[in-house]
Design an enzyme around this catalytic site. Structure first.
Site, PDB file in Angstrom:
ATOM      1  N   ASN A  37       3.041  -6.940  13.532  1.00 24.80           N
ATOM      2  CA  ASN A  37       2.467  -5.539  13.907  1.00 24.80           C
ATOM      3  C   ASN A  37       2.748  -5.360  15.357  1.00 24.80           C
ATOM      4  O   ASN A  37       1.884  -6.287  16.164  1.00 24.80           O
ATOM      5  CB  ASN A  37       1.255  -5.304  13.570  1.00 24.80           C
ATOM      6  CG  ASN A  37       0.872  -3.975  13.565  1.00 24.80           C
ATOM      7  OD1 ASN A  37       1.137  -2.910  14.220  1.00 24.80           O
ATOM      8  ND2 ASN A  37      -0.222  -3.604  12.428  1.00 24.80           N
ATOM      9  N   PRO A  38       3.294  -4.425  15.956  1.00 30.50           N
ATOM     10  CA  PRO A  38       3.164  -4.268  17.390  1.00 30.50           C
ATOM     11  C   PRO A  38       1.935  -4.016  18.150  1.00 30.50           C
ATOM     12  O   PRO A  38       1.709  -4.242  19.182  1.00 30.50           O
ATOM     13  CB  PRO A  38       4.145  -3.157  17.656  1.00 30.50           C
ATOM     14  CG  PRO A  38       4.449  -2.486  16.487  1.00 30.50           C
ATOM     15  CD  PRO A  38       3.997  -3.291  15.296  1.00 30.50           C
TER      16      PRO A  38
ATOM     17  N   CYS B  43       2.978  20.751 -16.483  1.00 37.23           N
ATOM     18  CA  CYS B  43       3.228  19.645 -17.722  1.00 37.23           C
ATOM     19  C   CYS B  43       3.979  20.508 -18.637  1.00 37.23           C
ATOM     20  O   CYS B  43       3.612  21.598 -19.047  1.00 37.23           O
ATOM     21  CB  CYS B  43       2.011  19.019 -18.294  1.00 37.23           C
ATOM     22  SG  CYS B  43       2.388  18.125 -19.548  1.00 37.23           S
TER      23      CYS B  43
ATOM     24  N   GLY C 220       2.544  -4.432   9.084  1.00 39.59           N
ATOM     25  CA  GLY C 220       2.700  -3.055   9.450  1.00 39.59           C
ATOM     26  C   GLY C 220       1.301  -2.245   8.674  1.00 39.59           C
ATOM     27  O   GLY C 220       1.646  -1.284   7.874  1.00 39.59           O
TER      28      GLY C 220
ATOM     29  N   CYS D 207       1.384  20.274 -22.091  1.00 38.32           N
ATOM     30  CA  CYS D 207       0.258  21.225 -22.243  1.00 38.32           C
ATOM     31  C   CYS D 207       0.096  22.100 -21.270  1.00 38.32           C
ATOM     32  O   CYS D 207      -1.147  22.941 -21.075  1.00 38.32           O
ATOM     33  CB  CYS D 207      -0.826  20.052 -22.195  1.00 38.32           C
ATOM     34  SG  CYS D 207      -1.288  19.353 -20.432  1.00 38.32           S
TER      35      CYS D 207
ATOM     36  N   GLN E 131       0.835  -1.172  -0.206  1.00 34.90           N
ATOM     37  CA  GLN E 131       0.049   0.092  -0.133  1.00 34.90           C
ATOM     38  C   GLN E 131       0.878   1.127  -0.047  1.00 34.90           C
ATOM     39  O   GLN E 131       0.254   2.266  -0.165  1.00 34.90           O
ATOM     40  CB  GLN E 131      -0.899   0.077   1.335  1.00 34.90           C
ATOM     41  CG  GLN E 131      -1.828  -1.037   1.410  1.00 34.90           C
ATOM     42  CD  GLN E 131      -2.442  -1.339   2.694  1.00 34.90           C
ATOM     43  OE1 GLN E 131      -3.508  -0.525   2.917  1.00 34.90           O
ATOM     44  NE2 GLN E 131      -2.001  -1.671   3.664  1.00 34.90           N
TER      45      GLN E 131
ATOM     46  N   HIS F  61      -1.464   1.251  -4.519  1.00 36.34           N
ATOM     47  CA  HIS F  61      -1.586   2.489  -4.275  1.00 36.34           C
ATOM     48  C   HIS F  61      -0.987   3.475  -5.074  1.00 36.34           C
ATOM     49  O   HIS F  61      -0.668   4.945  -4.861  1.00 36.34           O
ATOM     50  CB  HIS F  61      -1.915   3.258  -2.841  1.00 36.34           C
ATOM     51  CG  HIS F  61      -2.902   2.489  -1.850  1.00 36.34           C
ATOM     52  ND1 HIS F  61      -2.570   2.667  -0.494  1.00 36.34           N
ATOM     53  CD2 HIS F  61      -4.051   1.999  -2.278  1.00 36.34           C
ATOM     54  CE1 HIS F  61      -3.804   2.012   0.079  1.00 36.34           C
ATOM     55  NE2 HIS F  61      -4.518   1.629  -1.247  1.00 36.34           N
TER      56      HIS F  61
ATOM     57  N   ASP G 188       6.693   4.549  -1.131  1.00 37.73           N
ATOM     58  CA  ASP G 188       7.809   5.035  -0.894  1.00 37.73           C
ATOM     59  C   ASP G 188       8.944   4.460  -1.669  1.00 37.73           C
ATOM     60  O   ASP G 188      10.081   4.559  -1.684  1.00 37.73           O
ATOM     61  CB  ASP G 188       7.895   5.018   0.597  1.00 37.73           C
ATOM     62  CG  ASP G 188       7.790   3.692   1.172  1.00 37.73           C
ATOM     63  OD1 ASP G 188       7.376   3.509   2.364  1.00 37.73           O
ATOM     64  OD2 ASP G 188       8.226   2.459   0.579  1.00 37.73           O
TER      65      ASP G 188
HETATM   66  N1  APR Z   1       6.576  -2.413  12.538  1.00 37.34           N
HETATM   67  C1  APR Z   1       5.362  -2.657  12.253  1.00 37.34           C
HETATM   68  N2  APR Z   1       4.050  -2.117  12.181  1.00 37.34           N
HETATM   69  C2  APR Z   1       4.125  -0.856  12.622  1.00 37.34           C
HETATM   70  C3  APR Z   1       5.396  -0.417  13.039  1.00 37.34           C
HETATM   71  C4  APR Z   1       6.644  -0.887  12.775  1.00 37.34           C
HETATM   72  N3  APR Z   1       7.733  -0.290  13.514  1.00 37.34           N
HETATM   73  N4  APR Z   1       4.934   1.088  13.334  1.00 37.34           N
HETATM   74  C5  APR Z   1       3.736   1.123  13.298  1.00 37.34           C
HETATM   75  N5  APR Z   1       3.269  -0.250  12.845  1.00 37.34           N
HETATM   76  C6  APR Z   1       1.820  -0.439  12.489  1.00 37.34           C
HETATM   77  C7  APR Z   1       0.752   0.362  13.221  1.00 37.34           C
HETATM   78  O1  APR Z   1       0.438  -0.544  14.373  1.00 37.34           O
HETATM   79  C8  APR Z   1      -0.336   0.093  12.345  1.00 37.34           C
HETATM   80  O2  APR Z   1      -1.087  -0.696  12.431  1.00 37.34           O
HETATM   81  O3  APR Z   1       1.590   0.059  10.904  1.00 37.34           O
HETATM   82  C9  APR Z   1       0.122   0.259  10.834  1.00 37.34           C
HETATM   83  C10 APR Z   1       0.358   1.630  10.200  1.00 37.34           C
HETATM   84  O4  APR Z   1      -1.029   2.073   9.907  1.00 37.34           O
HETATM   85  P1  APR Z   1      -1.532   3.032   8.908  1.00 37.34           P
HETATM   86  O5  APR Z   1      -0.780   4.273   9.303  1.00 37.34           O
HETATM   87  O6  APR Z   1      -2.982   3.026   8.875  1.00 37.34           O
HETATM   88  O7  APR Z   1      -0.907   2.659   7.269  1.00 37.34           O
HETATM   89  P2  APR Z   1      -1.699   1.685   6.374  1.00 37.34           P
HETATM   90  O8  APR Z   1      -2.524   0.765   7.153  1.00 37.34           O
HETATM   91  O9  APR Z   1      -0.586   1.238   5.576  1.00 37.34           O
HETATM   92  O10 APR Z   1      -2.450   2.954   5.580  1.00 37.34           O
HETATM   93  C11 APR Z   1      -3.325   2.269   4.646  1.00 37.34           C
HETATM   94  O11 APR Z   1      -4.145   4.590   4.422  1.00 37.34           O
HETATM   95  O12 APR Z   1      -3.959   6.934   4.276  1.00 37.34           O
HETATM   96  C12 APR Z   1      -3.920   5.757   3.295  1.00 37.34           C
HETATM   97  O13 APR Z   1      -3.025   5.542   1.228  1.00 37.34           O
HETATM   98  C13 APR Z   1      -2.646   5.473   2.571  1.00 37.34           C
HETATM   99  O14 APR Z   1      -1.701   3.382   2.113  1.00 37.34           O
HETATM  100  C14 APR Z   1      -2.474   3.941   3.027  1.00 37.34           C
HETATM  101  C15 APR Z   1      -3.565   3.422   3.576  1.00 37.34           C
END
Ligand code: APR
Length: 255
Positions: free
Chosen positions: A220-221, A154, A194, A157, A107, A125, A110
């Site tokens: 995921n922590p 651009c 994550g 255009c 998702q 995404h 980067d």
């Molecule tokens: N290692 C693993 N997981 C982690 C860490 C880490 N060091 N630090 C944070 N997290 C977890 C958090 O607990 C959380 O569940 O990563 C997750 C981050 O969640 P979001 O910020 O919601 O990111 P994501 O789920 O990728 O968001 C989905 O939302 O805004 C849109 O397009 C954007 O792609 C993004 C989408």
């Protein structure tokens, strides 16, 4: 049981599942890049606590590009240029090179998976490395020639350029959508790293994998929307730490 022993047991089980997988697929979110210095979107230090997500709504961007572009640069281009892949990105690239990991569905926008050496990356995404013209669709690299303009335009255009990742209200890129759900259906082990599982349709991918018989491992922590009804093995650790532990158990060199 002390958390240390508990983690060892969980890491052992996860590592065995991973190394014996016939078709491993990874599904990653912002959390995998936090240890690379890129803040996540949600949670206590999340970007949406500091910036208004409206900046990434396509309708609002079309009406107010001059208000959105400064925020977009600050969120996505300042951090990204300094960020480097961490152990979790490197573990996935290594498992792909060994022929175990078949695809990474991310998702994230980067490019850290690609920088770590992953080849089959489905950017669900889109990706921040390119800009695209809203008018004629021409692509440009997201480099200083364009990012130094207040509102990049651009060269063909003079239309307004936007980053080539999807804004809220935009459709998922067709090819990434199709390849991601195909990978989810084919895998026998899915490694979620994550993500809160808050955003659809990306959040349907683990459910699709599970519905097709995959074993779901999650790093995921915190707990996520997958923790209760989808994940079968939860590793309550940071991505980089869990990756180092899995790599050392499997004697993989990911440094
Ligand atoms: N290692 C693993 N997981 C982690 C860490 C880490 N060091 N630090 C944070 N997290 C977890 C958090 O607990 C959380 O569940 O990563 C997750 C981050 O969640 P979001 O910020 O919601 O990111 P994501 O789920 O990728 O968001 C989905 O939302 O805004 C849109 O397009 C954007 O792609 C993004 C989408």
């Amino acid at each position: 049981m002390s958390s240390g022993i508990k983690h060892t047991e969980i890491i052992t089980e996860a590592a065995e599942k991973i190394i014996h997988a016939k078709h491993l697929v990874a599904f990653t979110g912002a959390g995998i890049s936090v240890e690379s210095g890129i803040p996540s979107f949600r949670g206590e230090d999340g970007l949406w606590n500091r910036y208004n997500p409206k900046t990434l709504e396509i309708e609002y961007f079309i009406q107010h590009p001059e208000l959105c572009w400064p925020v977009i640069k600050e969120i996505f281009y300042t951090h990204f240029n300094k960020a480097r892949p961490n152990a979790a990105h490197r573990l996935l690239a290594h498992l792909e090179e060994k022929g175990i990991l078949k695809a990474t569905i991310t998702q994230n926008i980067d490019s850290l998976h690609q920088q770590a050496g992953s080849k089959t990356v489905h950017c669900f995404h889109g990706n921040s490395a390119r800009l695209t013209c809203l008018k004629c669709g021409t692509f440009y690299p997201a480099n200083n020639e364009f990012l130094s303009q207040a509102v990049p335009h651009c060269m063909q255009c003079n239309g307004i350029l936007k980053p080539d990742f999807i804004f809220f209200g935009e459709a998922i890129p067709g090819e990434a959508y199709q390849l991601s759900f195909e990978a989810a259906r084919q895998c026998d082990v899915l490694l979620i790293i994550g993500t809160t599982g808050e955003v659809y349709p990306a959040a349907l991918i683990p459910q699709e994998a599970k519905a097709h018989g995959a074993f779901i491992i999650e790093i995921n922590p915190q707990q996520s929307n997958f923790s209760f009804q989808t994940t079968l093995l939860q590793i309550p650790m940071k991505a980089g730490e869990a990756a180092q532990a899995i790599a050392s158990y499997l004697k993989l060199k990911i440094d």
